[in-house]
Structure formats: structure tokens, C-alpha cells
Design an enzyme around this catalytic site. Sequence first.
Site, PDB file in Angstrom:
ATOM      1  N   LYS A  63       0.873  -1.076   0.166  1.00 51.50           N
ATOM      2  CA  LYS A  63       0.297   0.310  -0.009  1.00 51.50           C
ATOM      3  C   LYS A  63       0.600   1.203  -0.397  1.00 51.50           C
ATOM      4  CE  LYS A  63      -3.818   1.826   2.547  1.00 51.50           C
ATOM      5  NZ  LYS A  63      -4.575   2.392   3.925  1.00 51.50           N
ATOM      6  N   SER A 101      -9.748   1.576   3.223  1.00 46.67           N
ATOM      7  CA  SER A 101      -8.734   2.764   1.949  1.00 46.67           C
ATOM      8  C   SER A 101      -7.558   1.738   1.889  1.00 46.67           C
ATOM      9  CB  SER A 101      -7.683   3.860   2.626  1.00 46.67           C
ATOM     10  OG  SER A 101      -7.099   3.160   3.626  1.00 46.67           O
ATOM     11  N   SER A 123      -9.986  -0.779   7.254  1.00 42.51           N
ATOM     12  CA  SER A 123      -9.052  -0.454   5.730  1.00 42.51           C
ATOM     13  C   SER A 123      -9.181  -1.689   5.411  1.00 42.51           C
ATOM     14  CB  SER A 123      -8.113   0.813   5.725  1.00 42.51           C
ATOM     15  OG  SER A 123      -8.707   1.593   5.784  1.00 42.51           O
TER      16      SER A 123
HETATM   17  N1  GLN Z   1     -12.771   4.381   6.805  1.00 40.72           N
HETATM   18  C1  GLN Z   1     -11.855   4.563   8.222  1.00 40.72           C
HETATM   19  C2  GLN Z   1     -11.964   5.922   7.713  1.00 40.72           C
HETATM   20  O1  GLN Z   1     -12.695   6.348   6.898  1.00 40.72           O
HETATM   21  C3  GLN Z   1     -11.380   3.131   8.374  1.00 40.72           C
HETATM   22  C4  GLN Z   1     -10.143   4.232   7.269  1.00 40.72           C
HETATM   23  C5  GLN Z   1      -8.382   3.176   7.496  1.00 40.72           C
HETATM   24  O2  GLN Z   1      -8.931   2.000   8.525  1.00 40.72           O
HETATM   25  N2  GLN Z   1      -8.265   3.682   6.809  1.00 40.72           N
HETATM   26  O3  GLN Z   1     -11.406   6.121   9.125  1.00 40.72           O
END
Ligand code: GLN
Length: 467
Positions: free
Chosen positions: A68, A143, A167
Amino acid sequence: MANGLRDGTVSSEALVDAHLARIDARRELNAFIHVAADSARMEASVADRVGHARSQLQPLTGIPIAIKDNILVKDVPCTCGSRMLQDWVAPYDATATGRLKSAGAVILGKTNCDEFAMGSSNENSFFGPVRNPVDPERVPGGSSGGSAAAVAGFQAAAALGSDTGGSVRLPAAFCGVVGLKPTYGAISRWGLIAFASSLDQVGVLARTVEDTRLVFDAIRGFDPRDSTSIAVPPVRRIPDELTIGLPREYYGEGLDPEVRRAITHAAEVLQADGHKLVDVSLPHSKYTIAAYYVVCCAEASANLARYDGVKYGYRTPVTEDLLTMYGRTRAEGFGTEVKRRILLGTYVLSAGYYDAFYATAQRVRSKIAGDFSEAFRTVDCLLTPTAPTCAFKLGEKLNNPLAMYLMDIYTTSVNLAGLPAVSVPCGRSTAGLPIGAQIIGRPFEENLILSVAEEVERQQRMTNSAG
Ligand code: GLN
């Protein structure tokens, strides 16, 4: 792949070429921000040379893995999906990257993600959205959407992601792959660009539970450069008959009926395997999203203060005085969601509101952790849906941040409590979209949740081959 390398029926160079060809063939997925073709070929040829001395082969030698784009790979760009870091090149390896390299893995490239890992659909990337390989009109989840799409689309054997509130697990569920978010501290965060430091964990995405284990085992453990990392503790023997809790708050309103059916089926399969299912309650669940978004925005607003046009990355061309330079750099370098979080975060930390918001969220956080500890007095793990729905269409929730935040309703509590959890495919909707089941464990019981995930996976394989 590892077996092929071991018997000499395939070379790492051939594996890398095949993956690069696949990345090229499905460019429309936009899963990669940077493909490190040359260095990957070089690492593959080294792996092949090592491979000739078979005794030196480790499980990941020569295996192409994607990372990532918020995890550092030395001398490779690391953008975090942001204009702010568009041209920034990582000066060193993250611990997780370094350990993969020492294990002989080949780094294929950097995967697309929501800007600074903020998002649930991978539509918040400066480099454009990622598409779901199962249905390119739909989001891959976020994400770590690029990592999930790359793995599901056979563009990488496995990938690293990061999980602050879901994410790794959410995109794994949406793309039909396995996603492990380890216990807080199980994998070093050194070289993972910080979003919300008390919640962030490096995680693993792979097509099978076995592959997930191989990657996790290669990168976990204490690292003197991350004081929150912890040595691998001795594993408890997994009892043959487990008590599996079904938290009733996770099966309430808002859960798509097809997702409910698939998770219920997974639960029945586990019961037929000899495990005991029990109803449990996590009474503070309804406050999870609120507490998570207060805590993560507060921490993000502090972590992202470093992007000021001086220390890292982008700087506005308008530099007549320092304050204007700071302001314009941040206005131009960050996208809308990142700005929204910085504003929310500075607000909840401001003198007049700190107690009302931030301190309250921290108290709620410890209540949520307490709910889990209470449940784990009687159960070995919990089984829940990973997400309330299947992958949605691109653009569908873009104008409604709250609807987007609600996608994290079953995942964020796990980060607030620092627990390990895995999302494993457990079926498809009638439209053919993947559904993920989440198994949550006690701290450092990755081994146990992965073995439960393997049972769900085995059943899936039988259903698929029967179908
Ligand atoms: N969707 C969550 C957020 O927007 C989690 C993001 C993540 O785990 N990096 O914060």
C-alpha cells in the site's frame, strides 16, 4: 507459487513477468500508483539465484507482493494517495517492507489508496478511484482498495495494507479476498505513514488464509524502532471445540439481508463443525462510529501538521510570506476528506470542546474495549459481518460522508479496542458480489481467528466446487 519455485517448475522472474503482464492487462482497475518493474525483475533474478541453493528457500522467496502506498519502500515513491506527497521518494524501508525483503519476497509496486488512508471506498485518492475487479462499476472498498483489487485481480500474490478502522478488512470483503488486521502492536508501524497512531496497524491481504499466515509470520514481532510493537507471544493451543459469540448489535437494522444470510450460513457451518454458538452483547456498539471519528480525526489533525511545505512534499508556488505559504500549501496539497478530518480533529481538541468531545470519546473507547473483554470471558472469538452491504457503485456515497462512515460500523470497534480480526469470504450475493465474514479474537490470538477463518474458507471451497 512457492511450491513451483521449490520444485523448479517456475522461476521468480516468470512469476514477476506474469504479474506485470496482468497489471498491464487490467490497467483500468487503477490498483497501482507505482509499478516497480525494474527493481522487481532484479529482485526476482536474485531470488532465482538463491533458489538454486534450495536449502536457502524461505516460504516467500521470489513471491511478488504489492505494498500500500502509505508504507515505505526505500528509493520508491510513497504518495499516500495525496498530491502532498506526489513526488516524495521514501528514504528507507518500513520494518514490514524490510522484513518481507529479508524473507526473499519481491516488491512489485505501490498500491492505490484513499488519501492518507481516509476513506471506505478508495474514491478519495488524488490518483483516481480504484475499481473492483469483480465488477468494475463498483468500488473495491477502502482505504486499502488498491491492495485488495491487486490481490483479487491476480496482479499480486499478496499485499500489505493498513487498517485504522477497517481499511484492510472492508476492501477484502468487497473484493472477495482474505484481510487480516492484527492486534495493535503485532506488526511494527515504523515506516507506515501515520494517520491515527493509536489505531493504525499494518495488515495483510491475500487470496487464502494460508497465504495470509505466511506473510503475517514474516513481518510480525517486536521492533526497537516502534515502542508499541510487541514480541510474538507463545500461542495457546486452539481447543477443538470453540465457543463463538454472535454479538447481537452487529446483526441489527441496516444489515443487508443477503449479507445476513451468508454470515448466518457461515455460523451454521461452524456449528456443524462442532463449535458452540452463543448470543452475546456489546452494549456500547452504538457509540462506535462517533467515538472512532472523534479519535481518528483528533490524531490525524496532529499527525498531518507536519505537511507544511517545509519538511515534506508539496509546496505552493506562492511563497511571499511564511503563513501564506503554509496555508496555501495545505489548501492545495490536501483533498476534501483530509481537510474535513483536520477541521473536525482540531475542533474536538480545541480548548473549549476538548472535554465535551475528545475526552468523552476516550471514555467511550474504554467502554467499548470493556465490552469485548467482558465477552471474551465466555467466548473464544466473535463472528460478525465485515460490512453491512456488498460493494456499492462508484460515486454512490461520495456526497454523503455520513453514509460512507457507516460502512465502518462493524470494523472500527476492533481498532478502538486494539484487537485482531480477519475478514474471510463467506459467499456471494445474488448479483455475484463477494461477502465477508469477520472473526474477532482476543489480543494476540491471530492463530485462533485464522484457524476459524480456514474453516469458513474450506466450506466455501466445497460449495464452489459443488456449484
Ligand atoms: N474507513 C475508515 C476511515 O475512513 C477507516 C480507514 C482506515 O482504516 N484507514 O477512517
